[in-house]
Design an enzyme around this catalytic site. Sequence first.
Site, short mmCIF file in Angstrom:
data_model
loop_
_atom_site.label_atom_id
_atom_site.label_comp_id
_atom_site.label_asym_id
_atom_site.label_seq_id
_atom_site.Cartn_x
_atom_site.Cartn_y
_atom_site.Cartn_z
N LYS A 1 -53.99 -31.17 -16.42
CA LYS A 1 -55.35 -32.02 -16.54
C LYS A 1 -55.77 -33.04 -15.39
CE LYS A 1 -53.80 -33.99 -20.29
NZ LYS A 1 -52.39 -33.74 -20.35
N ARG B 1 -56.11 -38.56 -27.82
CA ARG B 1 -54.70 -38.10 -28.15
C ARG B 1 -54.59 -37.90 -29.77
NH1 ARG B 1 -52.71 -39.16 -22.31
NH2 ARG B 1 -50.71 -38.23 -22.30
N ARG C 1 -42.56 -33.65 -10.40
CA ARG C 1 -44.12 -33.83 -9.86
C ARG C 1 -43.84 -35.45 -9.34
NH1 ARG C 1 -48.66 -35.23 -14.58
NH2 ARG C 1 -47.30 -36.73 -15.42
N ARG D 1 -43.10 -40.79 -11.39
CA ARG D 1 -43.59 -41.66 -12.67
C ARG D 1 -42.08 -41.99 -13.46
NH1 ARG D 1 -48.83 -39.34 -15.40
NH2 ARG D 1 -47.70 -39.77 -17.37
N ARG E 1 -42.31 -36.71 -25.02
CA ARG E 1 -43.93 -36.84 -24.73
C ARG E 1 -44.35 -35.39 -25.39
NH1 ARG E 1 -44.25 -37.57 -18.85
NH2 ARG E 1 -46.68 -37.26 -18.72
P1 AMP Z 1 -50.71 -39.69 -19.12
O1 AMP Z 1 -50.88 -40.21 -17.60
O2 AMP Z 1 -52.07 -39.14 -19.56
O3 AMP Z 1 -49.75 -38.68 -19.04
O4 AMP Z 1 -50.42 -41.01 -20.00
C1 AMP Z 1 -49.27 -41.56 -19.81
C2 AMP Z 1 -48.91 -42.54 -21.11
O5 AMP Z 1 -50.03 -43.36 -21.15
C3 AMP Z 1 -48.74 -41.59 -22.07
O6 AMP Z 1 -47.51 -41.16 -22.29
C4 AMP Z 1 -48.96 -42.68 -23.36
O7 AMP Z 1 -47.96 -43.62 -23.37
C5 AMP Z 1 -50.08 -43.55 -22.60
N1 AMP Z 1 -51.30 -42.92 -22.76
C6 AMP Z 1 -52.37 -42.40 -21.90
N2 AMP Z 1 -53.51 -42.12 -22.73
C7 AMP Z 1 -53.15 -42.46 -24.05
C8 AMP Z 1 -54.20 -42.24 -25.25
N3 AMP Z 1 -55.37 -41.55 -25.51
N4 AMP Z 1 -53.73 -42.70 -26.25
C9 AMP Z 1 -52.42 -43.29 -26.39
N5 AMP Z 1 -51.62 -43.63 -25.24
C10 AMP Z 1 -51.93 -43.02 -24.15
#
Ligand code: AMP
Length: 213
Positions: A13, A88, A127, A160, A171
């Site tokens: 994404k 989400r 990654r 990360r 996740r």
């Molecule tokens: P990402 O970089 O999109 O994989 O997001 C990393 C982490 O941020 C996720 O595992 C969640 O803990 C938090 N996070 C990101 N976007 C959201 C969202 N829309 N709702 C809740 N937690 C989020």
Amino acid sequence: MNIILLGPPGAGKGTQSRRLSENLKIPQISTGDLLRAARKEKTDLGLKAESYMLSGKLVPDDLVIQMIREKLKTPECHQGYILDGFPRTLDQAKALDQTLAGNGSVIDHVVDIQVKSEEIVNRLSGRRQCSKCSENFHVIFHPSKVEGVCDRCQGQLFQREDDKESVIRKRLEVYQKQTSPLVAYYQQKGILKSVQGTGSIDDIFKEVVKAVQ
Ligand code: AMP
């Protein structure tokens, strides 16, 4: 044009939405990047979000909804945007609908990038992310030209902390339970397009562009 990119963690994404952002000249809004920035700055939101992010859980809806509402009010979002990692949960999707209805605006396209779970673990465990522009690389499948350095902006690459195998599995579980119901939600609205997220980044991008045309 307002676009949502859906898909499990590691579907691509971030990579695809950054390209789409350059192509359509509208901003990419990544809630993950916004939350990581808040953590780095040690803001109140960042401190509250930290433990959820480290364990692979979702940050509570009210915090994320408030953060995105504020972001969407900024002038850079007035010509449209690409949402990456939001919504989400169903409650986030409904809150977004409400916010948009208040502005007389809608989501035009939702692109669901599909990748199987087995592949995701391989992808995320190798990654590397740029600390400056957030571009993603992979030590085997998509290495940077110079090890540890971003091809795009020369920023430093890092792994990360939630890209560890145990957290990746959490996740994925969270995605299945809380986020995957959004596919049916947007399908019902008639704005969902699905794209296969395997193959070259360029080929996937062509499909993403087709989906939003
Ligand atoms: P990402 O970089 O999109 O994989 O997001 C990393 C982490 O941020 C996720 O595992 C969640 O803990 C938090 N996070 C990101 N976007 C959201 C969202 N829309 N709702 C809740 N937690 C989020």
